[in-house]
Design a protein around this motif. Structure first.
Motif, mmCIF file in Angstrom:
data_model
loop_
_atom_site.group_PDB
_atom_site.id
_atom_site.type_symbol
_atom_site.label_atom_id
_atom_site.label_comp_id
_atom_site.label_asym_id
_atom_site.label_seq_id
_atom_site.Cartn_x
_atom_site.Cartn_y
_atom_site.Cartn_z
ATOM 1 N N THR A 4 0.852 -1.182 0.000
ATOM 2 C CA THR A 4 0.000 0.000 0.000
ATOM 3 C C THR A 4 0.889 1.234 0.000
ATOM 4 N N THR A 5 0.540 2.208 -0.819
ATOM 5 C CA THR A 5 1.327 3.427 -0.952
ATOM 6 C C THR A 5 0.365 4.601 -1.088
ATOM 7 N N THR A 6 0.886 5.788 -1.265
ATOM 8 C CA THR A 6 0.057 6.963 -1.512
ATOM 9 C C THR A 6 0.163 7.340 -2.984
ATOM 10 N N LEU A 7 -0.742 8.169 -3.433
ATOM 11 C CA LEU A 7 -0.671 8.654 -4.816
ATOM 12 C C LEU A 7 0.635 9.397 -5.062
ATOM 13 N N ARG A 11 3.570 8.423 -7.644
ATOM 14 C CA ARG A 11 4.000 9.373 -8.676
ATOM 15 C C ARG A 11 5.517 9.518 -8.674
ATOM 16 N N THR A 12 6.115 9.661 -7.517
ATOM 17 C CA THR A 12 7.559 9.889 -7.467
ATOM 18 C C THR A 12 8.363 8.640 -7.805
ATOM 19 N N THR A 13 7.827 7.439 -7.526
ATOM 20 C CA THR A 13 8.573 6.215 -7.817
ATOM 21 C C THR A 13 8.322 5.670 -9.209
ATOM 22 N N GLY A 14 7.206 6.063 -9.837
ATOM 23 C CA GLY A 14 6.875 5.540 -11.158
ATOM 24 C C GLY A 14 6.435 4.090 -11.138
ATOM 25 N N VAL A 34 0.146 4.005 -14.050
ATOM 26 C CA VAL A 34 1.248 4.722 -13.425
ATOM 27 C C VAL A 34 0.752 6.134 -13.132
ATOM 28 N N VAL A 35 0.884 6.571 -11.891
ATOM 29 C CA VAL A 35 0.449 7.908 -11.503
ATOM 30 C C VAL A 35 1.448 8.916 -12.062
ATOM 31 N N LEU A 36 0.945 9.851 -12.864
ATOM 32 C CA LEU A 36 1.810 10.841 -13.518
ATOM 33 C C LEU A 36 1.759 12.210 -12.860
ATOM 34 N N SER A 73 7.831 -8.816 -9.185
ATOM 35 C CA SER A 73 7.865 -9.632 -10.406
ATOM 36 C C SER A 73 6.853 -9.110 -11.425
ATOM 37 N N ASP A 74 5.678 -8.670 -10.959
ATOM 38 C CA ASP A 74 4.681 -8.087 -11.862
ATOM 39 C C ASP A 74 5.188 -6.779 -12.456
ATOM 40 N N GLN A 75 5.839 -5.961 -11.632
ATOM 41 C CA GLN A 75 6.386 -4.688 -12.100
ATOM 42 C C GLN A 75 7.388 -4.938 -13.224
ATOM 43 N N ARG A 76 8.289 -5.897 -13.025
ATOM 44 C CA ARG A 76 9.290 -6.194 -14.053
ATOM 45 C C ARG A 76 8.626 -6.681 -15.340
ATOM 46 N N PHE A 77 7.605 -7.555 -15.212
ATOM 47 C CA PHE A 77 6.908 -8.044 -16.398
ATOM 48 C C PHE A 77 6.237 -6.893 -17.145
#
Length: 191
Positions: A4-7, A11-14, A34-36, A73-77
């Motif tokens: 769980t993260t914030t918007l 945004r800052t991590t991409g 991806v939050v822009l 693993s999902d992020q990398r895919f």
């Protein structure tokens, strides 16, 4: 470790995230992307099928209830697939989107895109309304609707600004209507 993260962190991590929104109807409360950018409205680089960068979504920030990062693993895919199928990370749109209000979002998007879609998920959860902005006032939006057969309706459909929960543009779906639908009543003679 919690995903769980914030918007703003997203945004800052991409990071690829699933955005949970308050119950707006069955099947419309989740959005992958991806939050822009964030403001009163949040700009998301949308993902289709967790692999295709597919246009943009502006959603009401107040509707967001939770943001979850994808597993590593999902992020990398997603990064590998989206990169191989198009652009990664999703770039900011070629326009400056005013995220302060729904009318700001609609005006910004309509200046650069003939076809956009509005969603009124509180009353029509399973529908999106692709079309062109015919009129925008302080109270509502008159959208010239482009039906599934690629035909423009004769008169605009009206939406109260408070009904609009999401604005979409630049997706393969909307681009198909723009390219292959009937000539727009707003089009210049050479189109």
């Amino acid at each position: 470790m919690s995903r769980t993260t914030t918007l703003d962190e997203a945004r800052t991590t991409g990071a690829v995230v699933t955005i949970h929104r308050r119950a707006l109807g069955p099947g419309v409360d989740l959005l992958d992307g991806v939050v822009l950018a964030t403001g009163a409205w949040t700009l998301v680089g949308a993902l289709a099928d967790r692999a295709h960068a597919d246009g943009y979504e502006a959603i009401r920030t107040e509707d967001v209830t939770r943001v979850r990062r994808a597993r590593r693993s999902d992020q990398r895919f997603v990064e590998r697939a989206a990169s191989g199928l198009g652009a990664w990370p999703p770039p900011l749109p070629d326009l400056d989107v005013d995220l302060a209000s729904v009318d700001g979002v609609v005006r910004s998007v309509a200046r650069a895109n003939r076809v956009l879609a509005v969603h009124a998920e509180g009353t029509a959860p399973d529908e999106c309304f692709p079309g062109a902005v015919e009129e925008l006032t302080a109270e509502g939006l008159g959208l010239r609707f482009l039906g599934t057969a690629g035909r423009w309706e004769r008169a605009p459909r009206w939406f109260g600004l408070d009904e609009i929960t999401r604005v979409s543009w630049g997706s393969r779906y909307l681009d198909t209507f723009d390219r292959f639908g009937d000539r727009s009543p707003f089009a210049s003679p050479d189109r």
